[in-house]
Design a protein around this motif. Sequence first.
Motif, short mmCIF file in Angstrom:
data_model
loop_
_atom_site.label_atom_id
_atom_site.label_comp_id
_atom_site.label_asym_id
_atom_site.label_seq_id
_atom_site.Cartn_x
_atom_site.Cartn_y
_atom_site.Cartn_z
N LEU A 111 -11.40 -8.29 9.45
CA LEU A 111 -10.73 -6.98 9.40
C LEU A 111 -9.30 -7.15 8.90
N ILE A 112 -8.58 -8.12 9.42
CA ILE A 112 -7.19 -8.33 9.01
C ILE A 112 -7.12 -8.69 7.52
N ASP A 113 -8.03 -9.52 7.06
CA ASP A 113 -8.05 -9.87 5.63
C ASP A 113 -8.33 -8.64 4.77
N TRP A 114 -9.23 -7.78 5.25
CA TRP A 114 -9.54 -6.56 4.49
C TRP A 114 -8.32 -5.65 4.41
N ILE A 115 -7.63 -5.48 5.53
CA ILE A 115 -6.42 -4.66 5.55
C ILE A 115 -5.38 -5.21 4.58
N ALA A 116 -5.18 -6.52 4.61
CA ALA A 116 -4.19 -7.14 3.72
C ALA A 116 -4.57 -6.92 2.26
N ALA A 117 -5.85 -7.05 1.92
CA ALA A 117 -6.29 -6.85 0.55
C ALA A 117 -6.14 -5.40 0.12
N ALA A 118 -6.50 -4.47 1.03
CA ALA A 118 -6.37 -3.04 0.71
C ALA A 118 -4.91 -2.66 0.51
N ALA A 119 -4.03 -3.24 1.32
CA ALA A 119 -2.60 -2.91 1.23
C ALA A 119 -2.01 -3.36 -0.10
N ARG A 120 -2.51 -4.46 -0.64
CA ARG A 120 -1.94 -4.98 -1.90
C ARG A 120 -2.08 -3.98 -3.05
N GLY A 121 -3.15 -3.20 -3.03
CA GLY A 121 -3.34 -2.26 -4.12
C GLY A 121 -3.02 -0.82 -3.79
N ALA A 122 -2.74 -0.54 -2.53
CA ALA A 122 -2.49 0.84 -2.11
C ALA A 122 -1.09 1.30 -2.47
N GLY A 123 -0.96 2.57 -2.77
CA GLY A 123 0.36 3.11 -3.05
C GLY A 123 1.20 3.27 -1.81
N ARG A 124 0.53 3.56 -0.67
CA ARG A 124 1.22 3.73 0.60
C ARG A 124 0.39 3.09 1.70
N ILE A 125 1.07 2.52 2.66
CA ILE A 125 0.42 1.96 3.84
C ILE A 125 1.04 2.62 5.05
N ALA A 126 0.20 3.08 5.99
CA ALA A 126 0.72 3.78 7.16
C ALA A 126 0.03 3.27 8.41
N SER A 127 0.77 3.26 9.50
CA SER A 127 0.19 2.96 10.81
C SER A 127 0.51 4.11 11.75
#
Length: 320
Positions: free
Chosen positions: A86-102
């Motif tokens: 899950l953490i690896d997926w989040i990191a990969a998704a964040a690399r290409g996302a325009g915005r990251i939010a928690s």
Amino acid sequence: MHPHRVTFVIFDGFQALDLVGPYEVFQRAGGYDCTVVAPMPGPVGTDSGLPVHAEHGIAALSPAGLDTLVVVGGTGVHSARHDARLIDWIAAAARGAGRIASVCSGAFLLAEAGLLNGRRVTTHWARAERLAQEYPAVTVRPDPIFLRDGDIWSSAGVTAGMDLALALVEQDQGQQVALEVARHLVLFLRRPGNQSQFSVGLWSMQPTSDPIRQAVTAIHADPGARHDIAGLAAHAGLSPRHLQRRFTAELGIPPATYVERVRVEAAQRALADGGDPIDVVARRYGFGTAETLRRSFHRRLGVAPSDYRERFRSAMGETL
């Protein structure tokens, strides 16, 4: 024009409102394609036991091409952050996302993915100390409702996720669209991101008797009025000595302390929302002089009124 892709990350034991609140804001605004992903597809239990269906598992959903990634929080976050896939997926998704939010304690997952090092974030006030201790490279600010640092957005817990989502809608589609969404959902547009999580209604105990309730109502109705012990006693229909004793017993603090906190909060709003000189704000809200206001701000907030106004406006500039 393609819809803006928003992907929510959930996990066993997540907080339902962290997902449902922002999801509703985006859906009401229109123009968003919202997707829910979890470690495995299918029903995912919330921390209140309500099952929510995840459309996708991380193995089947590419992390590429997202516009906004939203990671929610909940009591299950500490188990979820030990899920390496899950953490690896989040990191990969964040690399290409325009915005990251928690939202809320979702910040722990972003931190575990290495996305918050050197960044300023907020989270639920009850989780802030642990986040700061376990991820010392992250600057944790426990007070704001939401906060932006570059492409990283973070919010406090539960309903604050809706404030964050409204700010994102406003960034994407303008204030008018966000206003219509807020009206439909009966929300404020918008509680300023730098507004404190610790408003008077949250930090104080509630009065349990009508006389003390009358005194509290009078304070909130006009924070700048005199509100000495004799005046409050008159509102309550009690003797000053009796009012002092019962007020402290029911609310946990003396009347004078309560009055000062309400006045400080009122002055915070005035400094954030308007351009009146500090001495005018001081007189309006019962401080008398700018120096008295300055002392109260230092005692309650640790900053001067002028610094608060400057910091607030700087923070608001970052959220627009």
